[in-house]
Write a protein that holds these residues in place. Structure first.
Motif, PDB file in Angstrom:
ATOM      1  N   ALA A 273       7.606  67.302  70.897  1.00 58.23           N
ATOM      2  CA  ALA A 273       8.130  68.430  70.119  1.00 58.23           C
ATOM      3  C   ALA A 273       8.707  69.503  71.029  1.00 58.23           C
ATOM      4  CB  ALA A 273       7.013  69.021  69.247  1.00 58.23           C
ATOM      5  N   ASN A 274       8.014  69.784  72.121  1.00 60.05           N
ATOM      6  CA  ASN A 274       8.528  70.760  73.077  1.00 60.05           C
ATOM      7  C   ASN A 274       9.828  70.271  73.702  1.00 60.05           C
ATOM      8  OD1 ASN A 274       7.726  73.333  74.704  1.00 60.05           O
ATOM      9  ND2 ASN A 274       8.325  71.854  76.265  1.00 60.05           N
ATOM     10  N   LYS A 307      13.761  79.905  74.523  1.00 62.83           N
ATOM     11  CA  LYS A 307      12.875  80.548  73.566  1.00 62.83           C
ATOM     12  C   LYS A 307      12.686  79.662  72.353  1.00 62.83           C
ATOM     13  CE  LYS A 307      12.072  84.722  70.868  1.00 62.83           C
ATOM     14  NZ  LYS A 307      12.609  86.013  70.386  1.00 62.83           N
ATOM     15  N   ILE A 308      11.425  79.358  72.049  1.00 62.50           N
ATOM     16  CA  ILE A 308      11.092  78.545  70.881  1.00 62.50           C
ATOM     17  C   ILE A 308      10.514  79.477  69.810  1.00 62.50           C
ATOM     18  CG2 ILE A 308       9.675  76.639  70.017  1.00 62.50           C
ATOM     19  CD1 ILE A 308       9.592  75.561  72.870  1.00 62.50           C
ATOM     20  N   PRO A 309      10.990  79.406  68.570  1.00 60.83           N
ATOM     21  CA  PRO A 309      10.418  80.241  67.510  1.00 60.83           C
ATOM     22  C   PRO A 309       8.895  80.111  67.467  1.00 60.83           C
ATOM     23  CG  PRO A 309      12.377  79.134  66.704  1.00 60.83           C
ATOM     24  CD  PRO A 309      12.093  78.565  68.072  1.00 60.83           C
ATOM     25  N   LYS A 310       8.219  81.226  67.302  1.00 54.49           N
ATOM     26  CA  LYS A 310       6.765  81.252  67.389  1.00 54.49           C
ATOM     27  C   LYS A 310       6.106  80.290  66.412  1.00 54.49           C
ATOM     28  CE  LYS A 310       2.785  84.355  67.336  1.00 54.49           C
ATOM     29  NZ  LYS A 310       1.980  83.482  66.446  1.00 54.49           N
ATOM     30  N   LEU A 311       6.638  80.179  65.195  1.00 55.30           N
ATOM     31  CA  LEU A 311       6.006  79.323  64.198  1.00 55.30           C
ATOM     32  C   LEU A 311       6.064  77.846  64.597  1.00 55.30           C
ATOM     33  CD1 LEU A 311       7.264  81.021  60.913  1.00 55.30           C
ATOM     34  CD2 LEU A 311       4.967  81.088  61.882  1.00 55.30           C
ATOM     35  N   ILE A 312       7.109  77.480  65.334  1.00 57.21           N
ATOM     36  CA  ILE A 312       7.181  76.107  65.840  1.00 57.21           C
ATOM     37  C   ILE A 312       6.255  75.942  67.042  1.00 57.21           C
ATOM     38  CG2 ILE A 312       8.676  74.320  66.824  1.00 57.21           C
ATOM     39  CD1 ILE A 312      11.036  75.585  65.405  1.00 57.21           C
ATOM     40  N   PHE A 313       6.299  76.938  67.943  1.00 52.98           N
ATOM     41  CA  PHE A 313       5.484  76.813  69.151  1.00 52.98           C
ATOM     42  C   PHE A 313       3.993  76.815  68.824  1.00 52.98           C
ATOM     43  CE2 PHE A 313       3.385  78.256  73.043  1.00 52.98           C
ATOM     44  CZ  PHE A 313       3.864  77.286  73.919  1.00 52.98           C
ATOM     45  N   ASP A 314       3.592  77.485  67.753  1.00 51.23           N
ATOM     46  CA  ASP A 314       2.183  77.471  67.361  1.00 51.23           C
ATOM     47  C   ASP A 314       1.711  76.043  67.077  1.00 51.23           C
ATOM     48  OD1 ASP A 314       1.949  80.176  67.636  1.00 51.23           O
ATOM     49  OD2 ASP A 314       2.122  80.634  65.503  1.00 51.23           O
ATOM     50  N   ILE A 315       2.581  75.251  66.431  1.00 57.50           N
ATOM     51  CA  ILE A 315       2.236  73.854  66.150  1.00 57.50           C
ATOM     52  C   ILE A 315       2.164  73.051  67.448  1.00 57.50           C
ATOM     53  CG2 ILE A 315       3.011  71.726  65.013  1.00 57.50           C
ATOM     54  CD1 ILE A 315       4.259  73.482  62.846  1.00 57.50           C
TER      55      ILE A 315
END
Length: 390
Positions: A273-274, A307-315
């Motif tokens: 995902a990253n 920069k990855i949106p926080k909601l995606i990076f949380d997953i």
């Protein structure tokens, strides 16, 4: 998430089992691989098949032309070819033979190393084909049958061909043009495929971008079930202090010598995902060696300036947590990603990112370290198994 039994519902032919068995038996005398174990395996598969996508067959090598080398994997070599006859659709009662469609079909040929002599049904090639049949899912690459390379005498799996190749190759070519919704859609499809594997009670155990394939119609297939095993089967590889995989995607608990689990696959999903979010292969700029393995066990995770949106990076952060019990289950991931696709907050954040990014020609480039290895190989973990922590 509900799964369909068939692979492609529009084309699937479901058979009356008795009728299908009779027709399959009639055709047994018309072919042989020259190896009784292989013949018996194919016959058993044909007799238990409930539809044409559970059917495999022996295919003579001269049925293929325009054979071209594609790639080298950890356990074999991949070629693409044209199959003169094409795959089986149904039984032709009038001519008493298999009815085929899509003649001159592009296929992939996977030649397994050291597969000249198959002496029992526990052979790795037969186990992988059997798993493909068990999957019978749009999420997993389809196997049509078995052939043999006359030059090496190694057996080959005849498989569905993915036009866009591996996800890694797709990202190299298309990353600049992908928006965040498209990235999330790719992640959703991969998560759905992983869910299906776990739903079947299996662990992939080699889950990385090289084993995820992309078709020209934007479908995603998970490939290479060679290391896939039932979740309740003891990991025999731990007995010789070796594991197999691509180091950046291997979970830290596995590097420390613990069993593979479905949670280990989830870790791999987090790395993937990253990779989709940044476009960069994990740890592309450093050697994939024991030092990296030790750092992963101590908590290192891929970093980038993207920069990855926080909601995606949380997953992502949950998936690659050092504690397997804190990672989400496969059944949770598709819903989490589906929710993100439709949420206004992430859409706004993503739109902001897209509008401020650099020109396409300068967004995406990277140089790979000469010892960054992305093919499956043996990894010895004994030297860094002592390290723990997130």
């Amino acid at each position: 998430m509900k799964f369909k039994k068939g692979r492609f519902s529009l084309h699937e032919k479901v058979y009356n089992n008795n009728e299908f068995t009779i027709n399959a038996k009639k055709n047994f005398k018309n072919w042989t691989s020259g190896n009784k174990i292989v013949d018996d395996f194919i016959k058993k598969a044909q007799l238990r098949a409930k539809n044409n996508f559970e059917l495999i067959e022996w295919i003579e090598y001269d049925k293929f032309y325009n054979i071209e080398y594609l790639d080298e994997g950890g356990f074999g070599t991949i070629f693409k070819a044209i199959w003169k006859d094409g795959y089986i659709e149904s039984w032709d009662f009038e001519n008493n033979q298999w009815k085929r469609c899509n003649k001159n079909t592009k296929v992939a040929l996977k030649r397994l190393n050291n597969s000249k002599d198959i002496t029992n049904e526990a052979d790795e090639l037969l186990k992988e084909i059997d798993l493909c049949i068990v999957m019978n899912s749009v999420c997993v690459i389809q196997c049509f049958g078995i052939t043999k390379d006359p030059k090496t005498n190694n057996y080959m799996m005849v498989m569905e061909y993915a036009e866009n190749g591996s996800l890694r190759r797709y990202l190299d070519k298309n990353y600049n043009s992908l928006n965040w919704k498209e990235k999330l859609n790719i992640l959703y499809k991969i998560a759905s495929g992983l869910l299906y594997i776990h739903y079947k009670g299996l662990i992939h155990r080699d889950f990385h971008c090289g084993n995820i394939l992309s078709n020209s119609d934007d479908t995603i297939r998970i490939a290479d079930l060679g290391l896939c095993r039932p979740a309740n089967e003891k990991n025999s590889q731990s007995n010789d202090n070796k594991i197999y995989g691509v180091l950046p995607y291997v979970a830290p608990e596995v590097l420390r010598g613990r069993e593979y689990t479905q949670e280990s696959d989830i870790y791999g999903f987090g790395i993937i995902a990253n990779e989709i979010c940044t476009g960069l292969p994990p740890y592309h700029d450093i050697a994939h060696d024991e030092f990296l393995a030790t750092r992963i066990c101590r908590g290192l995770r891929p970093k980038s300036n993207h920069k990855i949106p926080k909601l995606i990076f949380d997953i992502i952060n949950q998936c690659w947590n050092g504690d397997p019990s804190k990672r989400p289950k496969a059944k949770e991931l598709p819903k989490l990603l589906e929710d993100l696709i439709g949420r206004a907050e992430i859409n706004n954040e993503c739109l902001s990112l897209i509008s401020t990014k650099s020109p396409a020609t300068s967004i995406f480039s990277y140089t790979k370290h000469p010892h960054a290895i992305y093919t499956t190989r043996i990894i010895k973990y004994s030297k860094y198994s002592e390290y723990s922590g997130n």
